[in-house]
Design an enzyme around this catalytic site. Structure first.
Site, short mmCIF file in Angstrom:
data_model
loop_
_atom_site.label_atom_id
_atom_site.label_comp_id
_atom_site.label_asym_id
_atom_site.label_seq_id
_atom_site.Cartn_x
_atom_site.Cartn_y
_atom_site.Cartn_z
N GLU A 27 0.85 -1.38 0.07
CA GLU A 27 -0.02 -0.04 0.00
C GLU A 27 0.92 1.31 0.03
OE1 GLU A 27 -2.79 0.09 3.28
OE2 GLU A 27 -3.72 2.18 2.57
N ASN A 72 -6.90 1.37 2.56
CA ASN A 72 -7.51 2.73 2.91
C ASN A 72 -6.95 3.83 1.53
OD1 ASN A 72 -8.68 1.27 5.08
ND2 ASN A 72 -7.33 2.48 6.30
N ASN A 172 -12.14 -1.29 -1.34
CA ASN A 172 -11.26 -1.77 -0.09
C ASN A 172 -12.10 -1.24 1.28
OD1 ASN A 172 -9.06 -2.72 1.54
ND2 ASN A 172 -9.28 -0.46 2.29
N GLU A 173 -12.42 -2.46 1.94
CA GLU A 173 -12.95 -2.23 3.25
C GLU A 173 -14.32 -1.26 3.44
OE1 GLU A 173 -10.21 -1.78 6.31
OE2 GLU A 173 -9.60 -3.72 6.15
N TYR A 244 -6.67 -8.83 11.59
CA TYR A 244 -5.33 -8.48 12.24
C TYR A 244 -5.43 -8.93 13.81
CZ TYR A 244 -4.33 -5.55 8.12
OH TYR A 244 -4.03 -5.02 6.81
N GLU A 292 -5.97 -9.32 3.47
CA GLU A 292 -5.46 -8.59 4.34
C GLU A 292 -5.16 -9.45 5.51
OE1 GLU A 292 -5.83 -4.53 5.32
OE2 GLU A 292 -6.34 -4.07 3.17
N GLN A 351 1.63 -6.18 5.65
CA GLN A 351 1.94 -5.84 4.13
C GLN A 351 3.39 -6.26 3.84
OE1 GLN A 351 1.14 -1.63 3.27
NE2 GLN A 351 -0.89 -1.66 4.37
O1 AHR Z 1 -3.06 -2.73 6.13
C1 AHR Z 1 -3.32 -1.35 6.70
C2 AHR Z 1 -4.86 -1.07 6.46
O2 AHR Z 1 -5.74 -2.06 7.34
C3 AHR Z 1 -5.35 -0.95 5.20
O3 AHR Z 1 -5.05 0.07 4.72
C4 AHR Z 1 -6.76 -1.22 5.51
O4 AHR Z 1 -7.44 -1.71 4.33
C5 AHR Z 1 -6.96 -2.03 6.60
O5 AHR Z 1 -8.00 -1.30 7.70
#
Ligand code: AHR
Length: 509
Positions: A27, A72, A172-173, A244, A292, A351
Protein backbone atom coordinates in the site's frame (compact mmCIF):
# COMPACT_ATOMS: atom_id res chain seq x y z
CA UNK A 1 7.13 -33.46 28.43
CA UNK A 2 3.74 -33.27 26.70
CA UNK A 3 2.93 -35.23 23.56
CA UNK A 4 0.67 -34.89 20.53
CA UNK A 5 -0.34 -37.20 17.70
CA UNK A 6 -0.95 -35.96 14.18
CA UNK A 7 -2.86 -38.12 11.72
CA UNK A 8 -3.15 -37.76 7.96
CA UNK A 9 -4.50 -39.94 5.19
CA UNK A 10 -3.03 -39.29 1.71
CA UNK A 11 -6.48 -39.95 0.21
CA UNK A 12 -8.13 -37.34 2.44
CA UNK A 13 -7.19 -34.14 0.65
CA UNK A 14 -8.46 -30.64 1.36
CA UNK A 15 -7.41 -28.88 -1.86
CA UNK A 16 -4.36 -27.99 -3.91
CA UNK A 17 -1.82 -25.65 -2.32
CA UNK A 18 -2.75 -22.52 -4.28
CA UNK A 19 0.34 -20.41 -4.90
CA UNK A 20 -1.83 -17.31 -4.48
CA UNK A 21 -2.12 -18.15 -0.78
CA UNK A 22 1.37 -16.70 -0.45
CA UNK A 23 0.49 -13.25 -1.71
CA UNK A 24 1.33 -9.97 0.00
CA UNK A 25 -0.04 -6.44 0.05
CA UNK A 26 1.76 -3.22 -0.88
CA UNK A 27 0.00 0.00 0.00
CA UNK A 28 1.08 3.60 -0.43
CA UNK A 29 1.36 3.86 3.33
CA UNK A 30 4.26 5.14 5.41
CA UNK A 31 7.54 3.75 4.07
CA UNK A 32 6.19 0.64 2.36
CA UNK A 33 6.67 2.02 -1.17
CA UNK A 34 8.83 5.12 -0.66
CA UNK A 35 11.90 4.11 1.33
CA UNK A 36 10.82 0.46 1.22
CA UNK A 37 10.71 -0.98 -2.25
CA UNK A 38 11.79 2.36 -3.84
CA UNK A 39 14.71 4.49 -2.72
CA UNK A 40 16.55 5.96 -5.69
CA UNK A 41 19.51 7.33 -3.71
CA UNK A 42 20.23 4.07 -1.92
CA UNK A 43 23.59 2.37 -2.62
CA UNK A 44 21.71 -0.82 -3.57
CA UNK A 45 19.23 0.95 -5.90
CA UNK A 46 18.62 -0.43 -9.39
CA UNK A 47 18.62 2.04 -12.32
CA UNK A 48 14.84 2.36 -11.78
CA UNK A 49 15.40 3.30 -8.12
CA UNK A 50 14.19 0.01 -6.61
CA UNK A 51 16.15 -1.34 -3.65
CA UNK A 52 17.93 -4.49 -4.79
CA UNK A 53 18.48 -5.63 -1.18
CA UNK A 54 14.70 -5.52 -0.68
CA UNK A 55 14.12 -7.38 -3.96
CA UNK A 56 16.51 -10.12 -2.78
CA UNK A 57 14.65 -10.47 0.52
CA UNK A 58 11.26 -10.46 -1.21
CA UNK A 59 12.43 -13.28 -3.47
CA UNK A 60 13.57 -15.24 -0.42
CA UNK A 61 10.24 -14.55 1.28
CA UNK A 62 8.54 -16.30 -1.64
CA UNK A 63 5.52 -14.04 -2.11
CA UNK A 64 3.53 -14.74 -5.26
CA UNK A 65 0.80 -12.13 -5.80
CA UNK A 66 0.85 -8.48 -4.75
CA UNK A 67 -2.32 -6.56 -3.97
CA UNK A 68 -1.79 -2.85 -4.77
CA UNK A 69 -2.09 0.17 -4.16
CA UNK A 70 -4.36 -0.07 -1.08
CA UNK A 71 -5.89 -0.45 1.39
CA UNK A 72 -7.45 2.68 2.78
CA UNK A 73 -5.21 4.69 0.45
CA UNK A 74 -7.03 3.49 -2.67
CA UNK A 75 -10.30 5.10 -1.60
CA UNK A 76 -8.81 8.56 -2.13
CA UNK A 77 -6.53 7.68 -5.04
CA UNK A 78 -6.62 8.94 -8.63
CA UNK A 79 -4.52 6.47 -10.60
CA UNK A 80 -4.00 9.02 -13.40
CA UNK A 81 -1.90 11.10 -10.98
CA UNK A 82 0.70 8.33 -11.03
CA UNK A 83 1.30 8.00 -14.79
CA UNK A 84 3.31 9.98 -17.34
CA UNK A 85 6.37 12.18 -16.85
CA UNK A 86 7.31 12.30 -13.19
CA UNK A 87 7.94 16.02 -13.11
CA UNK A 88 4.30 16.62 -14.06
CA UNK A 89 2.79 14.32 -11.46
CA UNK A 90 0.87 16.16 -8.76
CA UNK A 91 1.49 15.99 -5.06
CA UNK A 92 -1.72 15.16 -3.24
CA UNK A 93 -2.95 14.86 0.29
CA UNK A 94 -3.59 11.26 1.27
CA UNK A 95 -6.49 11.60 3.72
CA UNK A 96 -6.36 7.93 4.70
CA UNK A 97 -2.91 8.12 6.28
CA UNK A 98 -2.51 11.90 6.74
CA UNK A 99 0.51 12.04 4.53
CA UNK A 100 1.59 13.54 1.20
CA UNK A 101 1.59 11.33 -1.88
CA UNK A 102 4.22 12.40 -4.41
CA UNK A 103 2.99 9.97 -7.07
CA UNK A 104 6.58 9.12 -7.99
CA UNK A 105 5.45 5.50 -8.10
CA UNK A 106 2.29 4.66 -9.99
CA UNK A 107 0.84 1.65 -11.73
CA UNK A 108 3.52 1.53 -14.46
CA UNK A 109 6.43 1.57 -12.03
CA UNK A 110 4.75 -0.93 -9.75
CA UNK A 111 3.95 -3.28 -12.64
CA UNK A 112 7.62 -3.02 -13.62
CA UNK A 113 8.64 -3.96 -10.07
CA UNK A 114 6.28 -6.96 -10.18
CA UNK A 115 7.77 -8.06 -13.50
CA UNK A 116 11.28 -7.72 -12.07
CA UNK A 117 10.43 -9.70 -8.97
CA UNK A 118 8.17 -12.29 -10.63
CA UNK A 119 4.92 -11.34 -8.89
CA UNK A 120 1.37 -11.46 -10.16
CA UNK A 121 -0.15 -7.99 -9.83
CA UNK A 122 -3.61 -7.75 -8.23
CA UNK A 123 -5.12 -4.27 -8.48
CA UNK A 124 -7.71 -2.51 -6.35
CA UNK A 125 -10.00 0.15 -7.84
CA UNK A 126 -11.29 3.16 -5.94
CA UNK A 127 -14.97 2.68 -5.13
CA UNK A 128 -14.85 4.99 -2.11
CA UNK A 129 -14.63 8.34 -3.87
CA UNK A 130 -14.81 7.25 -7.53
CA UNK A 131 -16.81 4.69 -9.48
CA UNK A 132 -17.56 2.65 -12.57
CA UNK A 133 -15.99 4.89 -15.22
CA UNK A 134 -12.76 5.31 -13.28
CA UNK A 135 -12.50 1.54 -12.83
CA UNK A 136 -12.96 0.69 -16.51
CA UNK A 137 -10.58 3.46 -17.56
CA UNK A 138 -7.87 2.04 -15.31
CA UNK A 139 -8.65 -1.41 -16.69
CA UNK A 140 -8.31 -0.09 -20.24
CA UNK A 141 -5.00 1.59 -19.41
CA UNK A 142 -3.66 -1.57 -17.81
CA UNK A 143 -5.06 -4.37 -19.95
CA UNK A 144 -6.08 -3.12 -23.41
CA UNK A 145 -3.49 -3.99 -26.07
CA UNK A 146 -3.54 -0.66 -27.92
CA UNK A 147 -5.29 1.68 -30.35
CA UNK A 148 -7.18 3.74 -27.76
CA UNK A 149 -6.15 6.91 -25.99
CA UNK A 150 -5.49 5.15 -22.70
CA UNK A 151 -3.76 2.03 -24.00
CA UNK A 152 -1.63 4.20 -26.30
CA UNK A 153 -0.78 6.40 -23.32
CA UNK A 154 0.50 3.30 -21.51
CA UNK A 155 2.67 2.46 -24.51
CA UNK A 156 3.94 6.05 -24.65
CA UNK A 157 4.72 5.76 -20.94
CA UNK A 158 7.04 2.86 -21.67
CA UNK A 159 4.86 -0.28 -21.62
CA UNK A 160 3.62 -1.28 -25.08
CA UNK A 161 2.59 -4.68 -23.74
CA UNK A 162 -0.56 -4.73 -21.58
CA UNK A 163 -0.09 -5.94 -18.03
CA UNK A 164 -2.77 -8.63 -18.19
CA UNK A 165 -4.06 -8.09 -14.64
CA UNK A 166 -6.75 -10.69 -13.97
CA UNK A 167 -7.50 -10.23 -10.26
CA UNK A 168 -9.18 -6.96 -9.24
CA UNK A 169 -10.53 -5.79 -5.89
CA UNK A 170 -13.76 -3.80 -6.09
CA UNK A 171 -12.73 -1.16 -3.57
CA UNK A 172 -11.38 -1.67 -0.08
CA UNK A 173 -13.10 -2.23 3.28
CA UNK A 174 -16.23 -0.36 2.25
CA UNK A 175 -17.95 -1.62 5.43
CA UNK A 176 -15.58 0.36 7.64
CA UNK A 177 -16.44 3.79 9.07
CA UNK A 178 -12.79 4.83 8.61
CA UNK A 179 -12.99 4.23 4.87
CA UNK A 180 -13.23 7.28 2.61
CA UNK A 181 -16.68 7.07 1.06
CA UNK A 182 -17.79 4.31 3.45
CA UNK A 183 -21.31 3.15 2.58
CA UNK A 184 -24.03 0.75 3.55
CA UNK A 185 -23.95 -2.86 2.35
CA UNK A 186 -26.91 -2.13 0.10
CA UNK A 187 -25.27 0.90 -1.54
CA UNK A 188 -21.94 -0.85 -1.89
CA UNK A 189 -23.52 -4.04 -3.24
CA UNK A 190 -25.22 -2.05 -6.00
CA UNK A 191 -22.05 -0.10 -6.87
CA UNK A 192 -19.90 -3.24 -6.82
CA UNK A 193 -22.41 -4.99 -9.08
CA UNK A 194 -22.41 -2.16 -11.62
CA UNK A 195 -18.63 -1.92 -11.56
CA UNK A 196 -18.10 -5.67 -11.90
CA UNK A 197 -20.62 -5.92 -14.74
CA UNK A 198 -18.92 -3.03 -16.59
CA UNK A 199 -15.44 -4.51 -16.09
CA UNK A 200 -16.69 -7.84 -17.42
CA UNK A 201 -18.04 -6.10 -20.52
CA UNK A 202 -14.41 -5.24 -21.32
CA UNK A 203 -12.98 -8.61 -20.24
CA UNK A 204 -15.36 -11.42 -19.23
CA UNK A 205 -12.58 -13.57 -17.77
CA UNK A 206 -11.52 -11.27 -14.92
CA UNK A 207 -11.42 -12.57 -11.35
CA UNK A 208 -13.22 -10.02 -9.21
CA UNK A 209 -13.08 -9.65 -5.44
CA UNK A 210 -15.96 -7.95 -3.67
CA UNK A 211 -15.34 -6.35 -0.26
CA UNK A 212 -16.30 -8.48 2.69
CA UNK A 213 -15.89 -7.36 6.27
CA UNK A 214 -12.84 -5.55 7.64
CA UNK A 215 -12.79 -7.94 10.57
CA UNK A 216 -14.93 -10.46 12.41
CA UNK A 217 -15.53 -7.85 15.13
CA UNK A 218 -17.31 -5.44 12.78
CA UNK A 219 -20.94 -4.88 13.86
CA UNK A 220 -22.18 -5.71 10.35
CA UNK A 221 -20.07 -8.90 10.01
CA UNK A 222 -22.10 -11.65 8.33
CA UNK A 223 -24.99 -9.41 7.33
CA UNK A 224 -22.63 -7.28 5.21
CA UNK A 225 -21.52 -10.34 3.23
CA UNK A 226 -25.10 -11.53 2.81
CA UNK A 227 -26.42 -8.22 1.48
CA UNK A 228 -23.42 -7.55 -0.78
CA UNK A 229 -23.52 -11.05 -2.25
CA UNK A 230 -27.28 -10.82 -2.82
CA UNK A 231 -26.39 -8.01 -5.24
CA UNK A 232 -23.15 -9.33 -6.71
CA UNK A 233 -23.10 -13.12 -6.59
CA UNK A 234 -23.33 -13.59 -10.35
CA UNK A 235 -20.60 -11.13 -11.29
CA UNK A 236 -17.86 -11.70 -8.68
CA UNK A 237 -15.58 -14.62 -7.90
CA UNK A 238 -14.28 -13.87 -4.42
CA UNK A 239 -15.37 -12.18 -1.26
CA UNK A 240 -12.55 -10.59 0.74
CA UNK A 241 -11.68 -11.17 4.40
CA UNK A 242 -9.37 -8.99 6.48
CA UNK A 243 -8.03 -9.83 9.94
CA UNK A 244 -5.33 -8.41 12.17
CA UNK A 245 -4.35 -9.78 15.55
CA UNK A 246 -2.44 -8.35 18.49
CA UNK A 247 -1.83 -8.98 22.17
CA UNK A 248 -4.47 -7.12 24.11
CA UNK A 249 -4.42 -6.66 27.91
CA UNK A 250 -1.17 -8.68 28.12
CA UNK A 251 -3.21 -11.79 27.33
CA UNK A 252 -0.73 -13.99 25.47
CA UNK A 253 -3.01 -17.05 25.67
CA UNK A 254 -5.75 -15.34 23.67
CA UNK A 255 -3.26 -13.96 21.18
CA UNK A 256 -1.73 -17.41 20.61
CA UNK A 257 -5.22 -18.68 19.76
CA UNK A 258 -5.77 -16.03 17.05
CA UNK A 259 -6.00 -18.69 14.36
CA UNK A 260 -9.25 -19.91 15.95
CA UNK A 261 -10.79 -16.56 15.08
CA UNK A 262 -9.45 -16.80 11.54
CA UNK A 263 -10.89 -20.31 11.14
CA UNK A 264 -14.28 -19.17 12.44
CA UNK A 265 -14.16 -16.13 10.17
CA UNK A 266 -13.53 -18.34 7.12
CA UNK A 267 -16.30 -20.78 8.05
CA UNK A 268 -18.80 -17.97 8.60
CA UNK A 269 -18.07 -16.19 5.33
CA UNK A 270 -18.08 -19.45 3.35
CA UNK A 271 -21.41 -20.42 4.91
CA UNK A 272 -22.89 -17.01 4.12
CA UNK A 273 -21.74 -17.26 0.50
CA UNK A 274 -23.18 -20.77 0.27
CA UNK A 275 -26.49 -19.50 1.64
CA UNK A 276 -26.76 -17.16 -1.35
CA UNK A 277 -25.62 -20.00 -3.62
CA UNK A 278 -28.50 -22.14 -2.36
CA UNK A 279 -31.02 -19.33 -2.76
CA UNK A 280 -29.89 -18.74 -6.33
CA UNK A 281 -29.86 -22.44 -7.16
CA UNK A 282 -26.54 -22.02 -8.87
CA UNK A 283 -23.49 -24.25 -9.17
CA UNK A 284 -21.17 -21.29 -8.89
CA UNK A 285 -19.13 -21.17 -5.66
CA UNK A 286 -17.71 -17.93 -4.32
CA UNK A 287 -14.28 -18.42 -2.77
CA UNK A 288 -12.48 -16.28 -0.21
CA UNK A 289 -9.63 -13.87 -0.82
CA UNK A 290 -8.04 -13.33 2.60
CA UNK A 291 -6.34 -10.28 1.19
CA UNK A 292 -5.24 -8.60 4.42
CA UNK A 293 -3.98 -10.64 7.34
CA UNK A 294 -1.20 -10.25 9.87
CA UNK A 295 -0.27 -9.36 13.41
CA UNK A 296 -0.67 -5.60 13.81
CA UNK A 297 -0.41 -3.54 17.00
CA UNK A 298 -3.21 -1.40 15.64
CA UNK A 299 -4.37 0.08 18.94
CA UNK A 300 -0.93 1.51 19.58
CA UNK A 301 -0.54 3.02 16.11
CA UNK A 302 -3.96 4.25 15.13
CA UNK A 303 -4.12 7.08 17.64
CA UNK A 304 -0.93 8.54 16.16
CA UNK A 305 -1.83 8.17 12.47
CA UNK A 306 -5.41 9.36 12.80
CA UNK A 307 -4.39 12.61 14.41
CA UNK A 308 -4.89 15.39 11.85
CA UNK A 309 -1.74 17.24 10.93
CA UNK A 310 1.49 15.58 10.02
CA UNK A 311 1.12 15.54 6.26
CA UNK A 312 4.65 14.27 5.70
CA UNK A 313 5.97 12.38 2.71
CA UNK A 314 6.43 8.70 3.58
CA UNK A 315 6.39 9.08 7.38
CA UNK A 316 7.42 6.24 9.64
CA UNK A 317 4.00 4.70 10.16
CA UNK A 318 2.84 1.35 11.52
CA UNK A 319 6.43 0.08 11.79
CA UNK A 320 5.74 -2.81 14.09
CA UNK A 321 8.76 -4.67 15.42
CA UNK A 322 7.74 -8.29 15.60
CA UNK A 323 8.51 -10.69 18.41
CA UNK A 324 8.98 -14.43 18.50
CA UNK A 325 5.39 -14.75 19.77
CA UNK A 326 4.19 -12.73 16.77
CA UNK A 327 6.09 -15.03 14.41
CA UNK A 328 4.50 -18.12 15.99
CA UNK A 329 1.07 -16.57 15.43
CA UNK A 330 1.92 -15.69 11.81
CA UNK A 331 3.10 -19.28 11.26
CA UNK A 332 -0.15 -20.50 12.81
CA UNK A 333 -2.27 -18.22 10.60
CA UNK A 334 -0.52 -19.70 7.55
CA UNK A 335 -1.37 -23.17 8.85
CA UNK A 336 -5.00 -22.05 9.11
CA UNK A 337 -5.05 -20.65 5.57
CA UNK A 338 -3.69 -23.97 4.28
CA UNK A 339 -6.21 -25.95 6.35
CA UNK A 340 -8.96 -23.98 4.59
CA UNK A 341 -7.50 -24.07 1.08
CA UNK A 342 -10.77 -25.54 -0.18
CA UNK A 343 -12.34 -22.08 0.23
CA UNK A 344 -9.47 -19.64 0.70
CA UNK A 345 -7.75 -19.66 -2.67
CA UNK A 346 -5.98 -16.32 -2.44
CA UNK A 347 -4.43 -14.44 0.48
CA UNK A 348 -2.19 -11.43 1.05
CA UNK A 349 0.06 -10.87 4.02
CA UNK A 350 -0.39 -7.20 4.95
CA UNK A 351 2.01 -5.73 4.23
CA UNK A 352 5.44 -6.29 2.64
CA UNK A 353 8.02 -3.67 3.66
CA UNK A 354 8.25 -1.42 6.77
CA UNK A 355 4.51 -0.93 7.44
CA UNK A 356 3.28 -3.99 9.41
CA UNK A 357 5.79 -5.95 7.39
CA UNK A 358 8.13 -8.95 7.42
CA UNK A 359 10.92 -6.81 5.90
CA UNK A 360 12.33 -3.63 7.43
CA UNK A 361 14.68 -1.06 5.95
CA UNK A 362 16.61 2.01 7.02
CA UNK A 363 17.08 4.94 4.62
CA UNK A 364 20.50 4.55 3.02
CA UNK A 365 21.04 1.60 5.36
CA UNK A 366 20.30 -2.08 5.71
CA UNK A 367 17.25 -4.20 5.03
CA UNK A 368 16.53 -7.10 7.36
CA UNK A 369 14.15 -9.93 8.10
CA UNK A 370 11.70 -9.54 10.95
CA UNK A 371 10.81 -12.63 13.01
CA UNK A 372 7.61 -13.07 11.00
CA UNK A 373 9.59 -13.33 7.76
CA UNK A 374 10.78 -16.82 8.62
CA UNK A 375 7.59 -18.89 8.94
CA UNK A 376 6.26 -17.23 5.79
CA UNK A 377 9.40 -17.93 3.73
CA UNK A 378 9.62 -21.57 4.80
CA UNK A 379 5.92 -22.25 4.33
CA UNK A 380 5.88 -20.68 0.87
CA UNK A 381 8.93 -22.73 -0.12
CA UNK A 382 7.90 -26.09 1.35
CA UNK A 383 4.10 -26.23 1.02
CA UNK A 384 3.54 -27.90 -2.34
CA UNK A 385 1.07 -30.26 -3.95
CA UNK A 386 -2.08 -30.76 -1.93
CA UNK A 387 -3.13 -29.99 1.61
CA UNK A 388 -4.04 -33.11 3.59
CA UNK A 389 -6.82 -33.10 6.17
CA UNK A 390 -4.71 -33.01 9.34
CA UNK A 391 -6.02 -34.22 12.68
CA UNK A 392 -4.18 -33.25 15.86
CA UNK A 393 -4.75 -35.03 19.19
CA UNK A 394 -3.17 -33.04 22.00
CA UNK A 395 -3.78 -31.33 25.31
CA UNK A 396 -5.61 -28.02 25.65
CA UNK A 397 -5.43 -24.83 27.69
CA UNK A 398 -8.39 -22.95 29.03
CA UNK A 399 -8.96 -19.53 27.55
CA UNK A 400 -11.61 -16.95 28.40
CA UNK A 401 -12.14 -15.93 24.75
CA UNK A 402 -11.95 -19.27 22.94
CA UNK A 403 -12.67 -21.90 25.61
CA UNK A 404 -10.44 -24.99 25.42
CA UNK A 405 -7.64 -24.24 22.96
CA UNK A 406 -5.51 -27.08 21.52
CA UNK A 407 -1.87 -26.69 22.53
CA UNK A 408 -0.69 -27.86 19.13
CA UNK A 409 -1.90 -26.93 15.65
CA UNK A 410 -0.56 -28.42 12.42
CA UNK A 411 -1.04 -29.02 8.74
CA UNK A 412 0.59 -31.46 6.30
CA UNK A 413 1.07 -30.96 2.55
CA UNK A 414 2.01 -33.69 0.09
CA UNK A 415 3.33 -33.43 -3.45
CA UNK A 416 2.81 -36.67 -5.36
CA UNK A 417 4.95 -35.47 -8.27
CA UNK A 418 8.11 -34.97 -6.22
CA UNK A 419 7.38 -37.36 -3.35
CA UNK A 420 7.86 -34.54 -0.89
CA UNK A 421 5.69 -33.85 2.11
CA UNK A 422 5.88 -31.06 4.67
CA UNK A 423 4.64 -30.67 8.22
CA UNK A 424 4.02 -27.20 9.67
CA UNK A 425 3.30 -27.19 13.37
CA UNK A 426 3.09 -24.77 16.30
CA UNK A 427 3.39 -25.40 20.01
CA UNK A 428 1.24 -22.83 21.81
CA UNK A 429 2.37 -24.09 25.20
CA UNK A 430 4.54 -21.33 26.66
CA UNK A 431 5.95 -23.53 29.43
CA UNK A 432 6.41 -27.04 28.12
CA UNK A 433 8.02 -28.76 25.16
CA UNK A 434 5.85 -31.24 23.22
CA UNK A 435 6.88 -34.31 21.28
CA UNK A 436 4.81 -34.73 18.15
CA UNK A 437 4.30 -38.08 16.46
CA UNK A 438 3.12 -38.38 12.84
CA UNK A 439 2.55 -41.60 10.91
CA UNK A 440 4.15 -40.98 7.54
CA UNK A 441 4.26 -44.59 6.29
CA UNK A 442 1.36 -44.10 3.87
CA UNK A 443 3.10 -41.06 2.40
CA UNK A 444 6.03 -43.35 1.56
CA UNK A 445 8.40 -41.13 3.53
CA UNK A 446 11.89 -42.53 3.89
CA UNK A 447 13.92 -39.58 5.10
CA UNK A 448 13.79 -36.21 6.78
CA UNK A 449 15.18 -33.60 4.41
CA UNK A 450 15.04 -30.64 6.72
CA UNK A 451 13.61 -29.74 10.12
CA UNK A 452 13.72 -26.17 11.41
CA UNK A 453 12.28 -24.56 14.49
CA UNK A 454 11.73 -20.92 15.42
CA UNK A 455 11.86 -20.46 19.18
CA UNK A 456 13.58 -18.35 21.81
CA UNK A 457 13.92 -18.24 25.56
CA UNK A 458 12.31 -14.80 25.40
CA UNK A 459 8.82 -14.79 23.81
CA UNK A 460 9.32 -11.11 23.08
CA UNK A 461 12.73 -11.35 21.40
CA UNK A 462 12.94 -9.31 18.17
CA UNK A 463 15.23 -8.73 15.20
CA UNK A 464 16.64 -5.24 14.70
CA UNK A 465 19.03 -3.47 12.32
CA UNK A 466 21.76 -4.07 14.91
CA UNK A 467 20.77 -7.68 15.63
CA UNK A 468 18.98 -8.90 12.48
CA UNK A 469 19.49 -12.58 13.28
CA UNK A 470 18.48 -12.67 16.94
CA UNK A 471 15.44 -14.82 16.06
CA UNK A 472 16.02 -17.19 13.15
CA UNK A 473 14.90 -20.75 12.44
CA UNK A 474 17.48 -23.29 13.60
CA UNK A 475 17.85 -26.95 12.66
CA UNK A 476 15.78 -29.16 14.93
CA UNK A 477 17.98 -32.18 15.68
CA UNK A 478 15.15 -34.11 17.38
CA UNK A 479 13.33 -34.86 14.12
CA UNK A 480 13.74 -38.53 13.26
CA UNK A 481 11.95 -41.37 11.49
CA UNK A 482 11.40 -44.66 13.23
CA UNK A 483 11.70 -47.86 11.14
CA UNK A 484 7.90 -48.21 11.15
CA UNK A 485 7.54 -44.91 9.30
CA UNK A 486 6.70 -42.62 12.20
CA UNK A 487 8.09 -39.13 12.40
CA UNK A 488 8.86 -37.81 15.83
CA UNK A 489 9.90 -34.23 16.53
CA UNK A 490 10.12 -32.26 19.74
CA UNK A 491 8.72 -28.75 19.71
CA UNK A 492 10.17 -26.31 22.25
CA UNK A 493 7.72 -24.19 24.26
CA UNK A 494 6.15 -21.41 22.15
CA UNK A 495 7.58 -22.41 18.80
CA UNK A 496 6.93 -22.86 15.10
CA UNK A 497 8.43 -25.83 13.22
CA UNK A 498 8.61 -27.02 9.61
CA UNK A 499 9.72 -30.52 8.62
CA UNK A 500 10.36 -31.46 5.00
CA UNK A 501 10.09 -35.16 4.20
CA UNK A 502 11.11 -37.23 1.19
CA UNK A 503 9.78 -40.48 -0.29
CA UNK A 504 12.32 -43.00 -1.60
CA UNK A 505 10.83 -42.96 -5.07
CA UNK A 506 11.80 -39.29 -5.42
CA UNK A 507 13.97 -38.95 -8.52
CA UNK A 508 16.14 -36.49 -6.64
CA UNK A 509 16.77 -38.94 -3.78
O1 AHR B 1 -3.05 -2.60 6.11
C1 AHR B 1 -3.37 -1.43 6.79
C2 AHR B 1 -4.82 -1.03 6.62
O2 AHR B 1 -5.63 -1.97 7.26
C3 AHR B 1 -5.36 -1.03 5.20
O3 AHR B 1 -5.09 0.16 4.55
C4 AHR B 1 -6.82 -1.21 5.41
O4 AHR B 1 -7.44 -1.84 4.33
C5 AHR B 1 -6.93 -1.97 6.71
O5 AHR B 1 -7.80 -1.38 7.59
Amino acid sequence: MASATITVDPADQVAPVHRRLFGAFVEHLGRCVYGGIYEPGHPAATPEGFRQDVIDLVRELGTTTIRYPGGNFVSGYCWEDGIGPRDRRPRRLDPAWHSIETNEIGVDEFAAWCRLTGHELMLAVNLGTRGVLDAIRLQEYVNHPGGTALSDARAANGSPEPYGVTMWCLGNEMDAPWQLGHMSADDYGKLAYRTAAAMRQLEPGLELVVCGSSGSQMPTFGEWERVVLEHCYDVVDYVSCHAYYEIRDHDLGTFLASSLDMARFIATVATTADHIKAKRRTDKTINLSFDEWNVWYVDEHMAATQTPGGWEIAPRALEDVYTLADAVVVGNLLITLLQHADRVTSASLAQLVNAIAPIRTEPGGPAWRQTTFHPFAHTSRLARGVVLATRVDCGTYANATYGEVPLVDAVVTHDEATGRSALFVVNRDTAQATTVDLDVARLGVTSVLEAVTLSDDDPFAVNTAEQPDRVVPRPNPTAHLSPGGRLSVTLPPLSWTAVSLLAASDKEA
